[in-house]
Design a protein around this motif. Structure first.
Motif, PDB file in Angstrom:
ATOM      1  N   LEU A 164      -4.550   3.003  -7.675  1.00 27.61           N
ATOM      2  CA  LEU A 164      -5.273   3.843  -6.711  1.00 27.61           C
ATOM      3  C   LEU A 164      -6.539   3.003  -6.498  1.00 27.61           C
ATOM      4  O   LEU A 164      -6.363   2.344  -4.900  1.00 27.61           O
ATOM      5  CB  LEU A 164      -5.782   5.264  -6.206  1.00 27.61           C
ATOM      6  CG  LEU A 164      -5.694   5.675  -4.897  1.00 27.61           C
ATOM      7  CD1 LEU A 164      -4.869   5.776  -4.556  1.00 27.61           C
ATOM      8  CD2 LEU A 164      -6.384   7.156  -5.052  1.00 27.61           C
ATOM      9  N   ALA A 165      -7.377   2.982  -7.425  1.00 30.07           N
ATOM     10  CA  ALA A 165      -8.952   2.278  -6.868  1.00 30.07           C
ATOM     11  C   ALA A 165      -8.642   0.647  -6.684  1.00 30.07           C
ATOM     12  O   ALA A 165      -9.338   0.011  -5.859  1.00 30.07           O
ATOM     13  CB  ALA A 165     -10.323   2.245  -7.991  1.00 30.07           C
TER      14      ALA A 165
ATOM     15  N   HIS B 101      -5.819  -0.963  -5.525  1.00 26.53           N
ATOM     16  CA  HIS B 101      -5.519  -1.559  -4.069  1.00 26.53           C
ATOM     17  C   HIS B 101      -5.926  -0.352  -3.433  1.00 26.53           C
ATOM     18  O   HIS B 101      -5.216  -0.783  -1.832  1.00 26.53           O
ATOM     19  CB  HIS B 101      -3.989  -0.587  -4.946  1.00 26.53           C
ATOM     20  CG  HIS B 101      -3.117  -0.811  -5.669  1.00 26.53           C
ATOM     21  ND1 HIS B 101      -2.324  -2.312  -5.514  1.00 26.53           N
ATOM     22  CD2 HIS B 101      -3.064  -1.395  -6.617  1.00 26.53           C
ATOM     23  CE1 HIS B 101      -2.007  -3.616  -5.988  1.00 26.53           C
ATOM     24  NE2 HIS B 101      -2.057  -2.835  -7.340  1.00 26.53           N
ATOM     25  N   ARG B 102      -7.303   0.203  -3.530  1.00 26.22           N
ATOM     26  CA  ARG B 102      -7.570   0.614  -1.762  1.00 26.22           C
ATOM     27  C   ARG B 102      -7.901   0.071  -0.990  1.00 26.22           C
ATOM     28  O   ARG B 102      -7.789   0.810   0.418  1.00 26.22           O
ATOM     29  CB  ARG B 102      -8.620   1.852  -2.760  1.00 26.22           C
ATOM     30  CG  ARG B 102      -9.418   2.913  -1.024  1.00 26.22           C
ATOM     31  CD  ARG B 102     -10.543   3.526  -2.271  1.00 26.22           C
ATOM     32  NE  ARG B 102     -10.795   4.413  -1.332  1.00 26.22           N
ATOM     33  CZ  ARG B 102     -12.011   5.795  -0.916  1.00 26.22           C
ATOM     34  NH1 ARG B 102     -11.623   5.274  -2.056  1.00 26.22           N
ATOM     35  NH2 ARG B 102     -12.417   6.532   0.030  1.00 26.22           N
TER      36      ARG B 102
ATOM     37  N   THR C  24       0.508   4.071  -2.909  1.00 28.27           N
ATOM     38  CA  THR C  24      -0.115   5.330  -3.016  1.00 28.27           C
ATOM     39  C   THR C  24       1.499   6.342  -3.099  1.00 28.27           C
ATOM     40  O   THR C  24       1.000   7.575  -3.963  1.00 28.27           O
ATOM     41  CB  THR C  24       0.314   5.537  -1.188  1.00 28.27           C
ATOM     42  OG1 THR C  24      -1.108   4.283  -0.602  1.00 28.27           O
ATOM     43  CG2 THR C  24      -0.171   6.867  -1.023  1.00 28.27           C
TER      44      THR C  24
ATOM     45  N   PRO D 258       0.755  -1.211  -0.020  1.00 28.74           N
ATOM     46  CA  PRO D 258      -0.255  -0.391  -0.150  1.00 28.74           C
ATOM     47  C   PRO D 258       1.154   1.450  -0.012  1.00 28.74           C
ATOM     48  O   PRO D 258       0.672   2.208  -0.760  1.00 28.74           O
ATOM     49  CB  PRO D 258      -0.963   0.216   1.279  1.00 28.74           C
ATOM     50  CG  PRO D 258      -0.790  -1.792   1.761  1.00 28.74           C
ATOM     51  CD  PRO D 258       0.329  -2.278   1.088  1.00 28.74           C
TER      52      PRO D 258
ATOM     53  N   ALA E 201     -15.082   9.753  -5.062  1.00 31.70           N
ATOM     54  CA  ALA E 201     -15.752   8.895  -4.041  1.00 31.70           C
ATOM     55  C   ALA E 201     -17.222   9.327  -4.588  1.00 31.70           C
ATOM     56  O   ALA E 201     -17.311   8.468  -4.396  1.00 31.70           O
ATOM     57  CB  ALA E 201     -15.008   9.556  -2.673  1.00 31.70           C
TER      58      ALA E 201
ATOM     59  N   HIS F 124     -10.135  14.814   1.996  1.00 34.06           N
ATOM     60  CA  HIS F 124     -10.436  13.218   2.641  1.00 34.06           C
ATOM     61  C   HIS F 124     -10.958  12.631   3.884  1.00 34.06           C
ATOM     62  O   HIS F 124     -12.109  11.932   4.124  1.00 34.06           O
ATOM     63  CB  HIS F 124      -9.091  12.797   2.115  1.00 34.06           C
ATOM     64  CG  HIS F 124      -9.568  10.913   2.731  1.00 34.06           C
ATOM     65  ND1 HIS F 124     -10.387   9.798   1.599  1.00 34.06           N
ATOM     66  CD2 HIS F 124      -8.998   9.961   3.203  1.00 34.06           C
ATOM     67  CE1 HIS F 124     -10.433   8.977   1.847  1.00 34.06           C
ATOM     68  NE2 HIS F 124      -9.523   9.117   2.496  1.00 34.06           N
TER      69      HIS F 124
ATOM     70  N   ALA G  25      -3.511   1.694   0.925  1.00 38.16           N
ATOM     71  CA  ALA G  25      -3.404   2.732  -0.622  1.00 38.16           C
ATOM     72  C   ALA G  25      -4.385   3.876   0.074  1.00 38.16           C
ATOM     73  O   ALA G  25      -5.530   3.655   0.524  1.00 38.16           O
ATOM     74  CB  ALA G  25      -3.449   2.629  -1.728  1.00 38.16           C
ATOM     75  N   SER G  26      -4.167   4.796   0.156  1.00 36.76           N
ATOM     76  CA  SER G  26      -4.818   6.511   0.758  1.00 36.76           C
ATOM     77  C   SER G  26      -4.681   7.272  -0.138  1.00 36.76           C
ATOM     78  O   SER G  26      -4.070   7.428  -0.992  1.00 36.76           O
ATOM     79  CB  SER G  26      -3.495   6.743   1.642  1.00 36.76           C
ATOM     80  OG  SER G  26      -4.408   7.661   2.171  1.00 36.76           O
ATOM     81  N   PRO G  27      -6.042   7.087  -0.486  1.00 31.88           N
ATOM     82  CA  PRO G  27      -6.245   8.973  -1.622  1.00 31.88           C
ATOM     83  C   PRO G  27      -5.826  10.246  -1.569  1.00 31.88           C
ATOM     84  O   PRO G  27      -5.201  10.315  -1.901  1.00 31.88           O
ATOM     85  CB  PRO G  27      -8.209   8.496  -1.554  1.00 31.88           C
ATOM     86  CG  PRO G  27      -8.136   7.151  -0.914  1.00 31.88           C
ATOM     87  CD  PRO G  27      -7.467   6.685  -0.300  1.00 31.88           C
TER      88      PRO G  27
END
Length: 387
Positions: free
Chosen positions: A132-133, A135-136, A17, A13, A320, A265, A140-142
């Motif tokens: 990103l989607a 591994h979220r 990121t 992650p 989101a 976020h 992983a941090s958007p």
């Protein structure tokens, strides 16, 4: 003893990121937006209206890239990502070779090159969003990933501020190409997954159709309004007689943008994505009109903080919100309507740009306020449908 298999180091992650953050810094913060702090240095040969046309070419390319991936999601691939990363760097290098045509810059060549850069940025942005989607769910941090855009903007502003009086604008474009290559490098080794093409009906929230349409309207207006500020804030400030403040304002935009992505976020997690979205849009609308009502340095700095502190946060929240509605390929579709707004923004205000940018910033503020109203309406529809 049972052990849990760990993902490869490059897919962990934190690595994902920061790789995405670097990719967004390269593709958006520098690849797209370095033109903003460089424009005042090119202003002697590139007038305000020509600058608007060159900027528009970049936005048209961005739109075409988003539209292509919305229509053909399979093209959002690892190989395609690498090809367009290379072309983005090459387009920046080639800007330095546009030279002069008659008594001014070769605006046609520059526009074509910025169009290529825009297309590449659109494709690379969707690629970063899809990584990103994917591994979220693993952590992983958007917020941190999208802070890369602000970091790239800050780097581009500091770069021009530090070297603008030492190097020609052509040399600065070469340097920006090298920065782009360095920042996007780690992401070139990651797999780029295609976006999901559809979502099953039982995953869709109540009121999806109306809320989705209003979200599209909101993001279109945001694209149109924010790009006016993003394109002309620096040159407007520099045109008031303080050439140093222009790049400083752009650095402030970037410095505000990087934590802004994380902040919004977090606000979205606390208040809810829909409410946080319209609050961010209201804050941005207020900041957008400040340069129209005051020419003070303090007003420019506040405008830079509110603009930088919200525009990537709005992107994070909008993507989101779209994903939460259960709409297939929502990221590329939203990016496409955003791109349409960006194309229209400079064209809408170009006829009224002369010695003053007051009307341009007033238009930006009104349009962003409309975006906020559409976001409120979308939220109300979903709440009403859920009751």
């Amino acid at each position: 003893m049972n052990t849990v298999a760990q993902p490869p180091t490059r897919e962990r992650p934190a690595v994902m990121t920061w790789s995405v953050a670097g990719g967004l810094a390269a593709a958006m913060g520098i690849g797209r937006f370095v033109f903003t702090p460089l424009l005042p240095l090119m202003h002697g040969a590139l007038g305000a209206q020509d600058g608007a046309l060159v900027a528009t070419a970049n936005y048209v390319g961005y739109l075409l890239g988003a539209l292509l991936l919305a229509a053909r999601p399979s093209l959002n691939s690892t190989r395609g990502f690498r090809v367009w990363a290379v072309l983005l760097v090459v387009s920046e290098l080639a800007i330095a070779l546009t030279g002069r045509s008659g008594h001014g810059l070769d605006v046609v060549s520059m526009s074509l090159l910025r169009g290529v850069a825009g297309f590449a940025s659109g494709v690379l942005f969707v690629g970063c969003a899809s990584v990103l989607a994917a591994h979220r769910a693993r952590g992983a941090s958007p917020g941190l990933a999208f802070s890369g855009v602000g970091t790239g903007i800050a780097v581009s502003g500091l770069y021009v501020l530090a070297l603008g009086h030492l190097l020609s604008w052509q040399q600065l474009w070469i340097g920006s190409a090298l920065l782009t290559a360095v920042l996007i490098g780690p992401l070139l080794w990651q797999r780029i997954p295609a976006e999901a093409t559809g979502v099953q009906a039982h995953h869709r929230a109540a009121g999806t159709t109306g809320a989705w349409r209003l979200l599209l309207v909101s993001y279109f207006c945001e694209g149109l309004g924010y790009i006016i500020v993003g394109t002309f804030l620096v040159v407007a400030v520099a045109g008031q007689g303080n050439s140093t403040l222009g790049p400083v304002v752009w650095v402030i935009v970037g410095v505000s943008c990087a934590p802004g992505a994380v902040l919004w976020h977090a606000i979205g997690a606390r208040l809810g994505t829909r409410r946080a979205l319209w609050v961010a849009l209201v804050v941005q609308a207020i900041g957008a009109v400040l340069p129209a009502v005051t020419s003070s340095s303090a007003g420019a700095i506040v405008a830079a903080v509110t603009f930088g502190g919200t525009f990537i946060g709005i992107t994070v929240l909008t993507l989101a919100a779209g994903a939460g509605l259960g709409v297939g390929r929502s990221a590329s579709r939203l990016t496409a309507v955003y791109g349409v707004g960006q194309v229209l923004g400079p064209l809408v205000v170009a006829p009224v740009i002369g010695s003053s940018y007051v009307v341009a910033f007033a238009v930006a503020g009104v349009v962003i306020a409309i975006a906020a109203a559409a976001a409120v309406a979308a939220s109300l529809i979903q709440v009403s449908a859920a009751d």
